[in-house]
Design a protein around this motif. Sequence first.
Motif, PDB file in Angstrom:
ATOM      1  N   ARG A   2      90.293  26.065  23.494  1.00  0.00           N
ATOM      2  CA  ARG A   2      89.266  25.495  22.801  1.00  0.00           C
ATOM      3  C   ARG A   2      88.612  24.105  23.410  1.00  0.00           C
ATOM      4  O   ARG A   2      89.360  23.695  24.532  1.00  0.00           O
ATOM      5  CB  ARG A   2      89.913  24.859  21.317  1.00  0.00           C
ATOM      6  N   PRO A   3      87.519  23.598  23.251  1.00  0.00           N
ATOM      7  CA  PRO A   3      86.925  22.366  23.973  1.00  0.00           C
ATOM      8  C   PRO A   3      87.908  21.257  24.116  1.00  0.00           C
ATOM      9  O   PRO A   3      88.237  21.126  22.818  1.00  0.00           O
ATOM     10  CB  PRO A   3      85.485  22.276  23.470  1.00  0.00           C
ATOM     11  N   THR A   5      88.355  17.336  23.496  1.00  0.00           N
ATOM     12  CA  THR A   5      87.854  16.317  22.908  1.00  0.00           C
ATOM     13  C   THR A   5      88.487  15.052  23.451  1.00  0.00           C
ATOM     14  O   THR A   5      89.656  15.008  24.167  1.00  0.00           O
ATOM     15  CB  THR A   5      87.908  16.253  21.553  1.00  0.00           C
ATOM     16  N   LEU A  53      88.617  22.290  28.771  1.00  0.00           N
ATOM     17  CA  LEU A  53      89.260  23.084  27.720  1.00  0.00           C
ATOM     18  C   LEU A  53      90.777  22.800  27.470  1.00  0.00           C
ATOM     19  O   LEU A  53      91.394  22.417  28.687  1.00  0.00           O
ATOM     20  CB  LEU A  53      89.064  24.511  28.180  1.00  0.00           C
ATOM     21  N   THR A  56      96.069  26.207  24.116  1.00  0.00           N
ATOM     22  CA  THR A  56      96.707  26.169  22.829  1.00  0.00           C
ATOM     23  C   THR A  56      97.764  27.113  22.745  1.00  0.00           C
ATOM     24  O   THR A  56      97.678  28.474  23.347  1.00  0.00           O
ATOM     25  CB  THR A  56      96.061  25.894  21.642  1.00  0.00           C
ATOM     26  N   TRP A  64      96.033  22.302  30.008  1.00  0.00           N
ATOM     27  CA  TRP A  64      94.382  22.183  30.021  1.00  0.00           C
ATOM     28  C   TRP A  64      93.961  22.792  31.122  1.00  0.00           C
ATOM     29  O   TRP A  64      94.618  23.182  32.148  1.00  0.00           O
ATOM     30  CB  TRP A  64      94.025  20.738  29.855  1.00  0.00           C
ATOM     31  N   GLU A 114      86.636  33.399  29.934  1.00  0.00           N
ATOM     32  CA  GLU A 114      85.701  32.307  29.175  1.00  0.00           C
ATOM     33  C   GLU A 114      84.598  32.140  30.320  1.00  0.00           C
ATOM     34  O   GLU A 114      83.592  32.185  29.806  1.00  0.00           O
ATOM     35  CB  GLU A 114      86.255  31.045  29.041  1.00  0.00           C
TER      36      GLU A 114
END
Length: 170
Positions: A2-3, A5, A53, A56, A64, A114
């Motif tokens: 996921r991106p 943050t 990214l 997970t 990451w 991706e």
Amino acid sequence: MRPMTEQDLPFIEAWLRLPHVACWWTPDTTAEAEIVRYRQRVNGSSARTTIMLIVTWEGNPIGWCQWYRWADYPAEAAAMDARDGEIGIDYAIGDPAWIGRGAGTQMVAALVAEGRRLHPGVGILTAPAAANTASRRVLEKNGFELVAIRPIVTEPSDTPMAVYRLRSTA
Ligand SMILES: CC(C)(COP(=O)(O)OP(=O)(O)OC[C@H]1O[C@@H](n2cnc3c(N)ncnc32)[C@H](O)[C@@H]1OP(=O)(O)O)[C@@H](O)C(=O)NCCC(=O)NCCS
């Protein structure tokens, strides 16, 4: 995946300080300096685009990774002999409990997917340290081919790097 943050940065900083990451990721910089750059990338204040990214497993962060167009980094692209349109990748499993269990291989597969979701069939060029056997195996298991083992002039040291390419399928 996921991106990334800004809320992710504290645990990434903790991972950057762990020996299994630090020895390959920050030999010529610091965790603090890396986090400053990541913050700029995730809040959009960086002059150049690098997609950050979080990796997970069942919803929990374990590492990451990042990808970018070599064209956005012209000096580095020239030093790497990047071809037109190619993208670059970097990656780490941060959680030591997940090292050596196949997660890195799956992470690179997901990162390739991706990048190619946004740039279909794109060629991918990356260069782990030549001594980073695990990173090299992960690339080879994902179909990357060894191009050269040599220092990269835009890197801060003259450590030999293993340049790998996943050929364009476009
Ligand atoms: C490099 C990294 C992504 C590999 O991921 P991983 O989940 O540990 O590796 P995997 O379990 O998917 O194993 C992939 C291959 O590497 C081999 N391998 C794993 N750890 C190894 C080690 N320490 N030494 C030699 N080979 C190793 C595995 O045996 C496997 O190959 P095989 O199937 O031929 O046996 C991960 O270890 C990591 O993030 N390390 C710290 C940060 C880093 O080095 N990032 C890359 C910077 S370029």
